[in-house]
Design an enzyme around this catalytic site. Sequence first.
Site, short mmCIF file in Angstrom:
data_model
loop_
_atom_site.label_atom_id
_atom_site.label_comp_id
_atom_site.label_asym_id
_atom_site.label_seq_id
_atom_site.Cartn_x
_atom_site.Cartn_y
_atom_site.Cartn_z
N ASP A 197 -11.03 31.24 14.39
CA ASP A 197 -10.70 32.20 15.43
C ASP A 197 -9.60 33.23 15.10
O ASP A 197 -9.91 34.47 15.17
CB ASP A 197 -10.42 31.32 16.79
CG ASP A 197 -11.45 30.79 17.45
OD1 ASP A 197 -12.43 30.40 16.70
OD2 ASP A 197 -11.62 30.30 18.52
N GLU A 204 -7.64 17.25 16.64
CA GLU A 204 -8.33 18.81 16.11
C GLU A 204 -7.56 19.20 14.95
O GLU A 204 -8.58 19.60 14.10
CB GLU A 204 -8.25 19.66 17.23
CG GLU A 204 -9.06 20.98 17.08
CD GLU A 204 -8.99 21.89 18.21
OE1 GLU A 204 -8.13 21.53 19.17
OE2 GLU A 204 -9.77 22.91 18.17
C1 DGY Z 1 -12.63 28.85 22.06
O1 DGY Z 1 -12.92 28.71 23.21
O2 DGY Z 1 -11.28 28.44 21.83
C2 DGY Z 1 -13.59 28.71 21.08
O3 DGY Z 1 -12.76 28.61 19.90
C3 DGY Z 1 -14.50 29.74 20.93
O4 DGY Z 1 -15.55 29.40 20.37
#
Ligand code: DGY
Length: 421
Positions: free
Chosen positions: A164, A388
């Site tokens: 992201d 994670e």
């Molecule tokens: C989030 O909501 O952080 C996800 O990475 C989007 O896919």
Amino acid sequence: MRDLDTTSSPDDQARAILTGNDRGGYTVPTAGLYPYQWNWDSAFAALGFATFDIDRAWAEVETLFTGQWKNGMVPHILFHKPDPGYFPGPDVWGCHGPIPSSGISQPPVAATFIRHIFDADPDRGRARLEALFPKLTAWHQWFMNWRSDEGAICITHPWEAGRDNAPDWDGAMAAITPDGVGEYQRRDLGHVDAAMRPTKEDYDRYIWLVQRGRRLGWNEAKLAEARPFMVADPTMTFVLMRANTDLLAMAKAIGQPTDEIEAWAHTLTQGAASLWNADIGAFDSRNVLTGVRTGTVSNASFLCWYAGLEASEALPAFDRIAAAAPFGVPSYDPAAANFDSRRYWRGPSWPMLNMAIAWGLSEQGYTDRAEALRASTADLLTRHGFYEYFDPTDGHPAGGSNFTWTAAIWLAWASPNAGDA
Ligand code: DGY
């Protein structure tokens, strides 16, 4: 989910995470922070399930493909059941697929893991593969139609890469002025420390891009007319290249035509080569709108071997970074000024990408590096649990806990018992 019984073996704990995150035919990445089915998380989950329950592994990917759009796209999130604890939910995306969903995709690891599941028991898997094969092919075709820049596969939203807030997108994101994005309430910060998540500046642009997609009805032809964001990405390019090789092997195994898949392989190989950046000695991203190379060495850079490239020219960068980050592979170069050791994709290491990198290293004959990476990942997970992501400088766990893909790669790869199943 309930706290794990930490007196049980790590294998048992990992299985308990997968079954605990199972919502009936699909698995959430982790309770709370990500309460739906995410595309590539789900494919990793299937790989983990395959170590103890092959039927459940097939069901995971079959559920994923129930969300496939008519144009072949498989969304990055399927909102099977409403959950007010997540933003942006289905009402913000405003999509019209067969299941409420997001309007973008995610790295197509599915074909690779499906091949793995199929190979574990080809007789039992054949009918299921035959049913999935045209769907997988249509999805790959969608990437070639709508996301290819001369064979390098592009993202049109940072969430599409799964990385992201990677520094790869900074230049392209800075060019967006998120006018009119309005007020919204993030939900991720209620689950995880803000210092480990993307910033508000990032989020405004994420939401602005979603609002644009919705305005244009998620019609790819209209979206392509004047894209505000398009970056050729090593994650997408290398993952699709590998997935396509696996799709080809499966086509041969079940007697399907191979011409088109072979043509894509040729195009993808050229695209992958175009991401080599001799100035940094690594594969990086390219802002398609400006032609500017991002100069970013990331963990996605080292998926080159997973893609099937021999790429010995990328080994010095890998070795330099492995020496600098004891709990790697970091998602960004620790030598970079804006390296941020706990902030999501701007530093932390991600165990599931470690597995993909190590698979590739091993397949190319760089077996010592592959084994060192497996051993260091195993050490991280047994010491801290199935988080994670992790701080690559001190191993501190970060993000969500009891994480599906971390548990899955433990079972499929990092555990000393992996491969015995
Ligand atoms: C989030 O909501 O952080 C996800 O990475 C989007 O896919």
